[in-house]
Design an enzyme around this catalytic site. Structure first.
Site, PDB file in Angstrom:
ATOM      1  N   HIS A  11       4.626  -2.608  10.478  1.00  0.00           N
ATOM      2  CA  HIS A  11       3.830  -1.404  10.661  1.00  0.00           C
ATOM      3  C   HIS A  11       2.919  -1.262   9.450  1.00  0.00           C
ATOM      4  O   HIS A  11       3.169  -1.825   8.396  1.00  0.00           O
ATOM      5  CB  HIS A  11       4.687  -0.146  10.861  1.00  0.00           C
ATOM      6  CG  HIS A  11       5.687   0.125   9.771  1.00  0.00           C
ATOM      7  ND1 HIS A  11       5.385   0.852   8.647  1.00  0.00           N
ATOM      8  CD2 HIS A  11       6.980  -0.246   9.644  1.00  0.00           C
ATOM      9  CE1 HIS A  11       6.454   0.926   7.870  1.00  0.00           C
ATOM     10  NE2 HIS A  11       7.440   0.271   8.449  1.00  0.00           N
ATOM     11  N   LYS A  36      -3.103   4.056  15.167  1.00  0.00           N
ATOM     12  CA  LYS A  36      -2.319   4.523  14.035  1.00  0.00           C
ATOM     13  C   LYS A  36      -1.133   3.594  13.764  1.00  0.00           C
ATOM     14  O   LYS A  36      -0.433   3.174  14.677  1.00  0.00           O
ATOM     15  CB  LYS A  36      -1.836   5.953  14.273  1.00  0.00           C
ATOM     16  CG  LYS A  36      -1.374   6.635  12.988  1.00  0.00           C
ATOM     17  CD  LYS A  36      -1.419   8.138  13.098  1.00  0.00           C
ATOM     18  CE  LYS A  36      -1.155   8.767  11.740  1.00  0.00           C
ATOM     19  NZ  LYS A  36      -1.230  10.232  11.770  1.00  0.00           N
ATOM     20  N   GLY A 309       8.707   3.517   0.984  1.00  0.00           N
ATOM     21  CA  GLY A 309       8.436   4.678   1.809  1.00  0.00           C
ATOM     22  C   GLY A 309       9.065   5.964   1.315  1.00  0.00           C
ATOM     23  O   GLY A 309       8.490   7.046   1.479  1.00  0.00           O
ATOM     24  N   ASP A 337       4.416   0.270   3.554  1.00  0.00           N
ATOM     25  CA  ASP A 337       4.187  -1.160   3.735  1.00  0.00           C
ATOM     26  C   ASP A 337       2.745  -1.579   3.463  1.00  0.00           C
ATOM     27  O   ASP A 337       2.498  -2.712   3.052  1.00  0.00           O
ATOM     28  CB  ASP A 337       4.595  -1.584   5.150  1.00  0.00           C
ATOM     29  CG  ASP A 337       6.076  -1.897   5.241  1.00  0.00           C
ATOM     30  OD1 ASP A 337       6.817  -1.527   4.315  1.00  0.00           O
ATOM     31  OD2 ASP A 337       6.505  -2.508   6.244  1.00  0.00           O
ATOM     32  N   ALA A 426      -5.394  11.736   2.343  1.00  0.00           N
ATOM     33  CA  ALA A 426      -6.815  11.957   2.083  1.00  0.00           C
ATOM     34  C   ALA A 426      -6.942  12.680   0.747  1.00  0.00           C
ATOM     35  O   ALA A 426      -6.233  13.648   0.483  1.00  0.00           O
ATOM     36  CB  ALA A 426      -7.429  12.801   3.187  1.00  0.00           C
ATOM     37  N   ASN A 555      -6.871  20.866   1.339  1.00  0.00           N
ATOM     38  CA  ASN A 555      -7.268  19.484   1.607  1.00  0.00           C
ATOM     39  C   ASN A 555      -6.287  18.863   2.587  1.00  0.00           C
ATOM     40  O   ASN A 555      -5.098  18.744   2.308  1.00  0.00           O
ATOM     41  CB  ASN A 555      -7.287  18.663   0.311  1.00  0.00           C
ATOM     42  CG  ASN A 555      -7.615  17.199   0.553  1.00  0.00           C
ATOM     43  OD1 ASN A 555      -8.051  16.816   1.641  1.00  0.00           O
ATOM     44  ND2 ASN A 555      -7.410  16.372  -0.457  1.00  0.00           N
ATOM     45  N   SER A 557      -6.115  15.578   5.766  1.00  0.00           N
ATOM     46  CA  SER A 557      -6.796  14.346   6.140  1.00  0.00           C
ATOM     47  C   SER A 557      -7.786  14.595   7.278  1.00  0.00           C
ATOM     48  O   SER A 557      -7.563  15.423   8.162  1.00  0.00           O
ATOM     49  CB  SER A 557      -5.780  13.282   6.548  1.00  0.00           C
ATOM     50  OG  SER A 557      -4.922  13.764   7.566  1.00  0.00           O
TER      51      SER A 557
END
Length: 611
Positions: A11, A36, A309, A337, A426, A555, A557
């Site tokens: 992924h 995605k 992660g 990843d 983001a 803020n 994404s």
């Protein structure tokens, strides 16, 4: 020396390019394919990296892959043998895929690379790094530290799920590991699954849901599911989990322990799910804190680098920093990843080729994580015109002024500037931004712009020089990976009735002077904005502060739920026309919703598969 790093086939495929130790480019494949967490071969990301560096594939000295497929296959076989005859169904499904594709990834990589460069000498140029080494390298080598302890935590690589290493100069020595099936990442993912969210993407939802609940199941988890030692090492009780042999994360015994079956996706969230989220978050934090304390005490090292992660759990990161076991903590912004591609490239440069490492004068080497594609004004104008957009081109000062005015007028703004960010956050390159002072903004952005669950919090972008005036943090947090509370004097006192609310009823109660970015427990996931890495975003927040006295913006994404973050001006325009964003700034081009052709309006409410 030029090294191209790749991660793929599980992924979040990605590519990253390092030239003479400097990170030139890095991007996830999902941004180009619009799928995605795209796991496919990252041909678009590779093409971007080569173009950004101005080279062909034949100019690359090495291509470094982020893990070792044969070791993963060994783990698959040994796991099924250990649990046989249980798990035959999942074994029967997995083996053909491995035999057809995954076991022969070296050959697959060779064939893909030869399509681009038929004379590519893959036998000499192709390198493979172990999964956790790639994560660790992505954390240590770009960090601002000459030496540091490196802690990597995720679901599983080949065998390792948690690993510890020591970085000094251009060396990185991996020293100990916890092995599959005992995994902090998989434990958290099991609760992600059980509460009805998607594994490998919904973990951040679980973290955001936790403050709505109470950790009433914490002791139940520690008594039954996790054997946690004082030093933070742990073993899981596999009687309650199905991920070794089945097609689910948890089993009927897990259901019985907590008194109900798992929540179906999009099912009703109730107080039990919020309490489960709070409980597993508390357990994860306890494990991370014990690991940090024991490693600091044992090694005496004062700097810590994090990747994997689990390092995206910014709540745990913030508590680890405040705990004080380490003086400084640096977290790789692409900790999952995707970041393995960068780590593999850096490991190839420093460890395989033995090249020296040069520190960056106190700053890290990630350039703010702005490592993706960028577009000049002429190209933006051409692309927007072809898409049917109506826009005005402004100079730099007028652009900042117009955007700051719109924000002060409580408009939701799409902000597409400079290079795209590498990693899941983001950071003011591909962001939707808004006024944090608005009590209704959090709900409005979730339901009308992002089309996602109402409980999910938003992050503040704050000028680095002002962060301590608004939050209980006086440190750099450029990658939105540390959580801290809003300072006491900025908080709003709750009434007795408000304090008595439970669960999701807490959502609409303003808690501070900046309610749109203040979570129900007064916390915020902070991004400090630095003039050195993003001067235009810094200038915008400064202009907003001049108008309002507030050096903070919401803020989030630039995408809707289930969509990858926008990559191109066309992506930005489509998302603008498919949501209730009111102003769009793409480079120096400004688009107002009321000026656009109504025929180009899109319905984004169900355009993407739910995440």
């Amino acid at each position: 020396m030029i090294i191209l790093g790749l991660s793929a086939f599980y992924h979040d495929s990605a590519a990253a390019l390092v030239r003479d130790g400097r990170i030139v480019a890095a991007a996830q494949e999902e941004r180009f394919t619009r799928k995605k967490h795209d796991a496919g071969y990252p041909k678009n990301a590779i093409a971007f990296c080569l173009k950004e560096a101005g080279i062909a594939l034949g100019d690359v000295d090495h291509v470094a892959f982020y893990d070792k497929p044969f070791l993963k296959f060994e783990r698959l076989l040994e796991t099924y043998l250990a649990f046989a005859p249980r798990g035959f169904t999942s074994f029967r499904m997995a083996i053909p895929l491995w035999l057809r594709e995954k076991l022969f990834q070296k050959s697959l990589l060779k064939d893909q690379l030869k399509e681009v460069e038929k004379d590519f000498d893959w036998e000499k140029k192709l390198l493979f790094a172990e999964h956790h080494l790639s994560h660790a390298a992505s954390a240590f080598f770009p960090s601002p530290f000459e030496d540091a302890l490196v802690l990597t935590m995720d679901g599983v690589g080949e065998w390792a799920t948690t690993s510890v290493g020591t970085g000094r100069g251009n060396s990185l020595q991996m020293e100990r590991e916890i092995h599959f099936p005992h995994s902090l990442g998989l434990l958290y993912s099991a609760f992600t699954y059980y509460t009805g969210f998607k594994v490998n993407s919904g973990e951040y939802k679980l973290m955001g849901l936790a403050p709505y609940g109470d950790p009433v199941y914490r002791d139940l988890i520690l008594d039954n599911l996790v054997d946690l030692k004082p030093d933070g090492s742990f073993r899981l009780n596999l009687d309650y989990f199905d991920y070794c042999t089945g097609l689910r994360m948890t089993n009927a015994k897990f259901d019985a322990l907590f008194g109900h079956a798992y929540r179906s996706p999009e099912g009703q969230l109730d107080q039990r799910h919020m309490d489960l989220a709070a409980s597993i978050q508390a357990v994860l934090e306890e494990i991370v804190l014990r690991l940090g304390r024991s490693l600091a005490a044992e090694t005496g090292m004062r700097n810590l680098c994090l990747a994997g992660g689990v390092a995206l759990n910014c709540v745990a990161n913030g508590k680890l920093l405040r705990d004080g076991a380490f003086d400084r903590i640096w977290i790789q912004p692409a900790s999952g990843d995707a970041g393995g591609a960068l780590g593999a490239a850096l490991a190839g440069y420093h460890m395989h080729a033995g090249q020296a490492r040069r520190l960056n004068g106190g700053m890290d080497a990630m350039a703010g994580s702005y490592l993706g594609p960028h577009y000049d004004t002429a190209e933006i104008q051409e692309r927007l015109s072809a898409a049917g957009a109506r826009f005005t081109t402004l100079d730099d000062d007028a652009l900042v002024a117009a955007t700051a005015d719109a924000l002060a007028d409580e408009k939701a703004v799409g902000w597409f500037q400079g290079r795209m960010e590498f990693g899941p956050r983001a950071l003011g390159g591909r962001s939707i931004i808004a006024d944090p002072r608005s009590p209704s903004m959090q709900k409005t952005l979730n339901l009308k712009v992002k089309y996602r669950e109402s409980f999910r919090p938003f992050a503040p972008s704050v000028l680095r020089e002002d962060v301590a005036d608004w939050f209980e943090l006086d440190d750099d947090s450029p990658y939105m990976l540390l959580v801290a509370d809003v300072v006491e004097r900025r908080r709003r006192q709750m009434t007795a009735e408000e304090s008595a609310l439970f669960g999701i009823d807490k959502l609409n109660v303003p808690r501070s002077d900046i309610p749109a970015v203040t979570h129900v427990d007064y916390s915020a996931r902070i991004q400090t904005v630095h003039r050195e890495t993003n001067p235009r975003y810094h200038a915008l927040i400064t202009a907003f502060k001049e108008r309002t006295g507030c050096p903070v913006l919401v803020n989030t994404s630039f995408n809707v739920r289930g969509e990858p973050i926008v990559c191109t001006p066309e992506d930005a325009f489509r998302c603008f026309m498919g949501s209730e964003i009111e102003l769009l700034a793409v480079g120096n081009c400004v688009l107002r919703k009321e000026d656009q052709d109504p025929a180009l309006k899109l319905d984004y409410t169900s355009a993407f598969e739910l995440d």
